[in-house]
Enzyme design. Structure first.
Site, PDB file in Angstrom:
ATOM      1  CG  HIS A  59      -1.749   0.970   1.283  1.00  0.00           C
ATOM      2  ND1 HIS A  59      -2.959   1.095   0.275  1.00  0.00           N
ATOM      3  CD2 HIS A  59      -1.978   2.334   1.980  1.00  0.00           C
ATOM      4  CE1 HIS A  59      -3.686   2.144   0.551  1.00  0.00           C
ATOM      5  NE2 HIS A  59      -3.185   2.834   1.407  1.00  0.00           N
ATOM      6  CG  HIS A  61      -1.596   6.780  -0.545  1.00  0.00           C
ATOM      7  ND1 HIS A  61      -2.603   6.414  -1.627  1.00  0.00           N
ATOM      8  CD2 HIS A  61      -1.723   6.346   0.352  1.00  0.00           C
ATOM      9  CE1 HIS A  61      -3.472   5.818  -0.842  1.00  0.00           C
ATOM     10  NE2 HIS A  61      -3.154   5.882   0.416  1.00  0.00           N
ATOM     11  CD  GLN A  64      -0.445  10.435   1.011  1.00  0.00           C
ATOM     12  OE1 GLN A  64      -0.089   9.779   2.052  1.00  0.00           O
ATOM     13  NE2 GLN A  64      -1.821  10.386   0.410  1.00  0.00           N
ATOM     14  NE  ARG A  85      -9.870  14.461   4.165  1.00  0.00           N
ATOM     15  CZ  ARG A  85     -11.157  14.120   4.128  1.00  0.00           C
ATOM     16  NH1 ARG A  85     -11.594  13.057   3.392  1.00  0.00           N
ATOM     17  NH2 ARG A  85     -12.060  14.959   4.312  1.00  0.00           N
ATOM     18  CE1 TYR A 124      -5.321  11.098  -2.981  1.00  0.00           C
ATOM     19  CE2 TYR A 124      -4.846   8.851  -2.288  1.00  0.00           C
ATOM     20  CZ  TYR A 124      -4.975  10.292  -2.132  1.00  0.00           C
ATOM     21  OH  TYR A 124      -4.093  10.729  -0.944  1.00  0.00           O
ATOM     22  NE  ARG A 213     -13.567   9.406   4.103  1.00  0.00           N
ATOM     23  CZ  ARG A 213     -12.304   8.638   4.416  1.00  0.00           C
ATOM     24  NH1 ARG A 213     -12.223   7.782   5.357  1.00  0.00           N
ATOM     25  NH2 ARG A 213     -11.315   9.006   3.791  1.00  0.00           N
ATOM     26  CG  HIS A 234      -7.961   3.819   2.271  1.00  0.00           C
ATOM     27  ND1 HIS A 234      -8.156   4.731   1.386  1.00  0.00           N
ATOM     28  CD2 HIS A 234      -6.585   3.451   2.542  1.00  0.00           C
ATOM     29  CE1 HIS A 234      -6.716   5.200   1.073  1.00  0.00           C
ATOM     30  NE2 HIS A 234      -5.820   4.324   1.550  1.00  0.00           N
ATOM     31  CD  GLU A 237      -6.185   5.467   7.812  1.00  0.00           C
ATOM     32  OE1 GLU A 237      -6.811   5.846   6.816  1.00  0.00           O
ATOM     33  OE2 GLU A 237      -5.060   6.022   8.158  1.00  0.00           O
ATOM     34  CG  HIS A 271      -5.377   1.764   7.366  1.00  0.00           C
ATOM     35  ND1 HIS A 271      -4.137   1.949   7.442  1.00  0.00           N
ATOM     36  CD2 HIS A 271      -6.031   2.564   6.252  1.00  0.00           C
ATOM     37  CE1 HIS A 271      -3.818   2.835   6.365  1.00  0.00           C
ATOM     38  NE2 HIS A 271      -4.699   3.394   6.023  1.00  0.00           N
ATOM     39  CG  ASP A 322      -0.855   4.688   4.079  1.00  0.00           C
ATOM     40  OD1 ASP A 322      -1.359   5.243   3.155  1.00  0.00           O
ATOM     41  OD2 ASP A 322      -1.609   4.570   5.341  1.00  0.00           O
TER      42      ASP A 322
HETATM   43 ZN    ZN Z   1      -3.813   4.694   2.039  1.00  0.00          ZN
END
Ligand code: ZN
Length: 453
Positions: A59, A61, A64, A85, A124, A213, A234, A237, A271, A322
């Site tokens: 996992h 991203h 980041q 976030r 994403y 979500r 996800h 978490e 998670h 992550d």
């Molecule tokens: Zn993630």
């Protein structure tokens, strides 16, 4: 990468059946074609000391990596995931495809340096800075694939479907405009990705509904048939996410997924931190991989996964970097175990009686990570020749053999114990450094100078 035919000889190697001595591995076109044990080295063999299979990183991203350490200033009130976030949304608003390429190439080089040889990229960031679609819907994915190809890491690409800001199909916010698709647009992206990934060796295409979500039940049902590959999401978490899900559906997120969808071994719940004992047992029984990201979960203050119960029920799990706030395979495993020790005030929590904790952690993450990424686990005939060597002169490995090497690597060695890394039989890390590190760092620094003014 590698010559058509080559062979390696390792004094000690961790094979699927356990440790073996004097191991000769023959490689053709990047794939393992022969494994011999108790074999004498031949004159042309590349001689290695301690050899481990490459670890999957299930996992990531990648972008980041560029904001690692930028969200560590305390705000006015309590700080939590949701404050982090907002920092991430501000960072992501500025990224171009070239920036993404530069950041991902460094992140992937660092993953290789840490001993990861495949990454699951939970991707994403699809659209341009104003939220408009690129002419090529896979433009940002192509930057990820190019970065993986250049760094030399195997890629399981997990394009993310993201449509809503919260449970019940609420409209997405401005900070999410680069992420969102409708189902038709996402189907076109999936179609295009088959071409984008076609030339990348060993690439796997799955998909990822972002979270409960961000996706409605109807959308989820439409997404599942779009792939025969891995499906990641996800889930659970944050305690607020669990509360919101209960308010929306009367069920907790993991409970809802297990009840409503044909969830099986193709799935990875990333998670899955907040579960009841019943959810934990059912998730294990269904063969779903728990995608654990201990460094990021600690950084974000998520909570602790119910690991002892999940493992006792035969649950499958792997590790992911992550947020890439710190990329370190051994530290992910160490922190996973240490979190459980602190919570239970006991030691060697995740190993069965009589077993090495380090070896148990390594084997669990290897098998579960490979399952979650649709890849083969370990050094076996027909698998890519992806492996890691440890430095036999590292002080934390002195006098150790077999499983004690893994305990030394995970619990006692700082970075530097991982010495060399090979992908498809070609060396990508030597003496702990990626072969293109200087170029990667220079390009990364130039990108960051543009993004952070
Ligand atoms: Zn993630």
């Amino acid at each position: 990468m590698a010559d058509a035919q080559t062979a390696f000889h390792a004094a000690e190697a961790l094979l699927p059946d356990g440790w073996a001595h004097d191991v000769r591995i023959s490689v053709a076109d990047g794939m393992v074609v022969r494994i011999e044990t108790d074999a004498a080295p031949q004159a042309t063999d590349q001689r290695l000391a301690i050899l481990l299979p490459g670890m999957p990183n299930l996992h990531s991203h990648a972008f980041q990596r560029g904001m690692a350490g930028l969200a560590e200033t305390r705000g006015r009130g309590d700080d939590d995931f949701w404050g982090w976030r907002e920092v991430m949304y501000r960072f992501v608003a500025r990224l171009t495809p070239d920036h993404l390429y530069a950041i991902a190439a460094l992140a992937y080089a660092e993953m290789l340096e840490a001993g990861f040889t495949r990454v699951g990229e939970f991707h994403y960031l699809h659209h341009d800075r104003d939220g408009a679609a690129f002419a090529d819907p896979a433009e940002m994915s192509a930057a990820i694939a190019a970065a993986a190809g250049e760094a030399g890491i195997a890629l399981t690409h997990l394009p993310v479907f993201y449509a809503h800001a919260g449970f019940g199909g609420t409209a997405p916010g401005a900070g999410q405009r680069r992420f969102v698709h409708d189902l038709d647009g996402f189907a076109r992206l999936m179609e295009r990705l088959r071409d984008t990934l076609a030339t990348l060796p060993d690439a796997v295409l799955g998909l990822a509904p972002h979270s409960l979500r961000a996706v409605t039940p109807e959308e989820l049902a439409s997404l599942v048939p779009l792939t025969g590959g891995p499906i990641h999401i996800h889930v659970a978490e944050q305690v607020r996410e669990v509360a919101d899900c209960l308010a929306w559906s009367g069920q907790r997120p993991v409970e809802w997924l297990l009840a409503k969808l044909p969830v099986d071994r193709r799935w990875c719940f990333v998670h899955a931190t907040h579960m009841t004992p019943a959810e934990t047992a059912e998730m294990a029984a269904r063969g779903v991989v728990a995608g654990l990201c201990p460094i990021t979960e600690a950084n974000l203050g998520d909570g602790l996964f119910p690991a002892a119960d999940f493992l006792a029920a035969g649950g499958r799990w792997g590790i992911g970097s992550d947020s890439n706030v710190l990329i370190d395979m051994a530290e992910e495993l160490r922190l996973f175990e240490y979190g459980q020790r602190l919570a239970t005030r006991s030691r060697t929590v995740l190993a069965p009686p009589g077993a090495s904790c380090g070896a148990t952690l390594f084997a669990g993450a290897l098998a579960g990570g490979a399952q979650a990424l649709g890849a083969s686990a370990g050094l076996a005939i027909g698998a890519p020749a992806d492996f890691v060597t440890l430095d036999p002169d590292h002080p934390s490995l002195a006098g150790r053999a077999g499983d004690a090497l893994l305990d030394g690597l995970i619990f006692a060695a700082r970075r530097g114990a991982v010495d060399g890394v090979w992908r498809r039989g070609g060396q990508v890390v030597a003496q702990g450094r990626h072969v293109d590190r200087a170029r990667n760092v220079a390009r990364y620094r130039a990108a960051l100078a543009e993004i952070i003014e």
